[in-house]
Design a protein around this motif. Sequence first.
Motif, PDB file in Angstrom:
ATOM      1  N   HIS A  93      38.271 -24.408  60.345  1.00 39.16           N
ATOM      2  CA  HIS A  93      37.141 -25.028  61.026  1.00 39.16           C
ATOM      3  C   HIS A  93      36.475 -24.016  61.946  1.00 39.16           C
ATOM      4  CE1 HIS A  93      39.239 -25.383  64.942  1.00 39.16           C
ATOM      5  NE2 HIS A  93      40.317 -25.516  64.197  1.00 39.16           N
ATOM      6  N   ARG A  94      35.222 -24.276  62.247  1.00 37.47           N
ATOM      7  CA  ARG A  94      34.480 -23.429  63.178  1.00 37.47           C
ATOM      8  C   ARG A  94      34.923 -23.749  64.602  1.00 37.47           C
ATOM      9  NH1 ARG A  94      29.762 -25.631  62.953  1.00 37.47           N
ATOM     10  NH2 ARG A  94      29.579 -26.275  65.132  1.00 37.47           N
ATOM     11  N   GLU A  95      35.252 -22.726  65.354  1.00 37.15           N
ATOM     12  CA  GLU A  95      35.654 -22.951  66.739  1.00 37.15           C
ATOM     13  C   GLU A  95      34.453 -23.386  67.564  1.00 37.15           C
ATOM     14  OE1 GLU A  95      37.858 -19.096  67.392  1.00 37.15           O
ATOM     15  OE2 GLU A  95      39.271 -20.558  68.213  1.00 37.15           O
ATOM     16  N   GLU A  96      34.688 -24.400  68.394  1.00 39.92           N
ATOM     17  CA  GLU A  96      33.585 -24.928  69.190  1.00 39.92           C
ATOM     18  C   GLU A  96      34.137 -25.691  70.385  1.00 39.92           C
ATOM     19  OE1 GLU A  96      29.631 -26.818  67.633  1.00 39.92           O
ATOM     20  OE2 GLU A  96      31.092 -28.429  67.879  1.00 39.92           O
ATOM     21  N   ALA A 126      33.162 -17.856  56.079  1.00 45.16           N
ATOM     22  CA  ALA A 126      33.347 -18.400  57.417  1.00 45.16           C
ATOM     23  C   ALA A 126      33.153 -19.913  57.376  1.00 45.16           C
ATOM     24  CB  ALA A 126      32.350 -17.774  58.385  1.00 45.16           C
ATOM     25  N   PRO A 127      33.994 -20.676  58.068  1.00 47.75           N
ATOM     26  CA  PRO A 127      33.825 -22.136  58.081  1.00 47.75           C
ATOM     27  C   PRO A 127      32.541 -22.538  58.774  1.00 47.75           C
ATOM     28  CG  PRO A 127      35.521 -21.456  59.639  1.00 47.75           C
ATOM     29  CD  PRO A 127      35.154 -20.238  58.867  1.00 47.75           C
ATOM     30  N   ARG A 128      31.882 -23.561  58.230  1.00 46.49           N
ATOM     31  CA  ARG A 128      30.603 -24.017  58.777  1.00 46.49           C
ATOM     32  C   ARG A 128      30.780 -25.157  59.780  1.00 46.49           C
ATOM     33  NH1 ARG A 128      30.003 -23.518  53.273  1.00 46.49           N
ATOM     34  NH2 ARG A 128      30.452 -25.744  53.019  1.00 46.49           N
ATOM     35  N   GLU A 129      31.706 -26.067  59.510  1.00 49.21           N
ATOM     36  CA  GLU A 129      31.840 -27.272  60.319  1.00 49.21           C
ATOM     37  C   GLU A 129      32.888 -27.118  61.414  1.00 49.21           C
ATOM     38  OE1 GLU A 129      30.431 -28.355  56.245  1.00 49.21           O
ATOM     39  OE2 GLU A 129      32.318 -27.456  56.932  1.00 49.21           O
ATOM     40  N   SER A 130      32.620 -27.735  62.566  1.00 45.26           N
ATOM     41  CA  SER A 130      33.617 -27.805  63.626  1.00 45.26           C
ATOM     42  C   SER A 130      34.641 -28.877  63.263  1.00 45.26           C
ATOM     43  CB  SER A 130      32.945 -28.163  64.948  1.00 45.26           C
ATOM     44  OG  SER A 130      32.443 -29.493  64.908  1.00 45.26           O
ATOM     45  N   LEU A 131      35.746 -28.893  63.982  1.00 50.97           N
ATOM     46  CA  LEU A 131      36.762 -29.903  63.716  1.00 50.97           C
ATOM     47  C   LEU A 131      36.222 -31.304  64.001  1.00 50.97           C
ATOM     48  CD1 LEU A 131      39.604 -30.301  62.688  1.00 50.97           C
ATOM     49  CD2 LEU A 131      40.452 -30.044  65.026  1.00 50.97           C
ATOM     50  N   ALA A 132      35.373 -31.435  65.001  1.00 47.68           N
ATOM     51  CA  ALA A 132      34.776 -32.739  65.295  1.00 47.68           C
ATOM     52  C   ALA A 132      33.917 -33.218  64.126  1.00 47.68           C
ATOM     53  CB  ALA A 132      33.938 -32.646  66.568  1.00 47.68           C
ATOM     54  N   GLU A 133      33.159 -32.318  63.523  1.00 50.29           N
ATOM     55  CA  GLU A 133      32.330 -32.693  62.368  1.00 50.29           C
ATOM     56  C   GLU A 133      33.191 -33.051  61.167  1.00 50.29           C
ATOM     57  OE1 GLU A 133      28.375 -29.964  63.292  1.00 50.29           O
ATOM     58  OE2 GLU A 133      30.123 -29.054  62.321  1.00 50.29           O
ATOM     59  N   ILE A 134      34.284 -32.331  60.988  1.00 52.82           N
ATOM     60  CA  ILE A 134      35.194 -32.628  59.878  1.00 52.82           C
ATOM     61  C   ILE A 134      35.848 -33.993  60.085  1.00 52.82           C
ATOM     62  CG2 ILE A 134      37.335 -31.918  58.736  1.00 52.82           C
ATOM     63  CD1 ILE A 134      36.490 -28.992  59.477  1.00 52.82           C
ATOM     64  N   ARG A 135      36.290 -34.262  61.311  1.00 56.14           N
ATOM     65  CA  ARG A 135      36.890 -35.571  61.601  1.00 56.14           C
ATOM     66  C   ARG A 135      35.916 -36.709  61.299  1.00 56.14           C
ATOM     67  NH1 ARG A 135      41.632 -35.419  64.669  1.00 56.14           N
ATOM     68  NH2 ARG A 135      42.057 -33.459  65.787  1.00 56.14           N
ATOM     69  N   ALA A 136      34.659 -36.531  61.666  1.00 60.87           N
ATOM     70  CA  ALA A 136      33.664 -37.573  61.424  1.00 60.87           C
ATOM     71  C   ALA A 136      33.473 -37.818  59.930  1.00 60.87           C
ATOM     72  CB  ALA A 136      32.333 -37.180  62.081  1.00 60.87           C
ATOM     73  N   ALA A 137      33.406 -36.739  59.145  1.00 62.23           N
ATOM     74  CA  ALA A 137      33.256 -36.885  57.696  1.00 62.23           C
ATOM     75  C   ALA A 137      34.485 -37.541  57.078  1.00 62.23           C
ATOM     76  CB  ALA A 137      33.010 -35.515  57.061  1.00 62.23           C
ATOM     77  N   VAL A 138      35.654 -37.174  57.574  1.00 58.88           N
ATOM     78  CA  VAL A 138      36.897 -37.745  57.044  1.00 58.88           C
ATOM     79  C   VAL A 138      36.980 -39.236  57.354  1.00 58.88           C
ATOM     80  CG1 VAL A 138      39.413 -37.739  57.348  1.00 58.88           C
ATOM     81  CG2 VAL A 138      38.185 -35.585  57.021  1.00 58.88           C
ATOM     82  N   ARG A 139      36.538 -39.646  58.527  1.00 54.73           N
ATOM     83  CA  ARG A 139      36.546 -41.075  58.857  1.00 54.73           C
ATOM     84  C   ARG A 139      35.698 -41.874  57.870  1.00 54.73           C
ATOM     85  NH1 ARG A 139      36.514 -39.299  64.337  1.00 54.73           N
ATOM     86  NH2 ARG A 139      34.233 -39.389  64.393  1.00 54.73           N
TER      87      ARG A 139
END
Length: 214
Positions: free
Chosen positions: A134-137, A177-190
């Motif tokens: 994930h992208r660090e943010e 390089a990863p594009r999405e932050s972990l928060a964005e990944i969590r939202a998509a996974v939900r």
Amino acid sequence: MSLLERLDRFNRRHPWSHNDLYGPWAAHKVSAIGARRALDVGCGTGHLVDRLRHRVPEVTGLEPDPDTARRARERFAHTPGVTILQRGFDEEVGSGWDAITLVAVLHHLPLEPTLRALREALAPKGRLVIVGCHREEGPADLPLSLISALLNPLVGMVVQPRAVTEPPPHMRAPTAAPRESLAEIRAAVRRELPGARIRRGLFWRYTLVYDRPA
């Protein structure tokens, strides 16, 4: 030369795969459900496939990079139950898989369409196991990032004590390089994988486990 430049130079001379650290965990998550058929997407030269084949009767690895796929095919040419296919996940991969694994692969693919396709490719009660980048943010990423930066050269000295001029074959596949932050990944996974469990991990990785309902 700055401290960061010196550290980067040292890490390049003592490379090790962060993904290999998560191999035992991923294999355990697959074997824990008694999977009979497993698909490893982006299998590389087959490090996780090699772990899975001792626990799962039928293992298929997908690898889009031709040279890397060739190395994997040669590695398992005489191994019963293992199939290596040179193709990407955007091609037909079938359905009804008891388990699907992706290690440092999801960030190469469009996030939500891939999560949806992975869900549909699983058999009822099938399990999806992901080790992702994930992208660090933001400050939430800072503690584990600092710990990882400090541990990285120490592990490198243990895994690769002799300095090298190029990484080993299993670390030469194309990267991104990863594009999405972990928060964005969590939202998509939900949205796409309700009930999935995501954990932040060391060495700029996160883990995800999703069990498809019956």
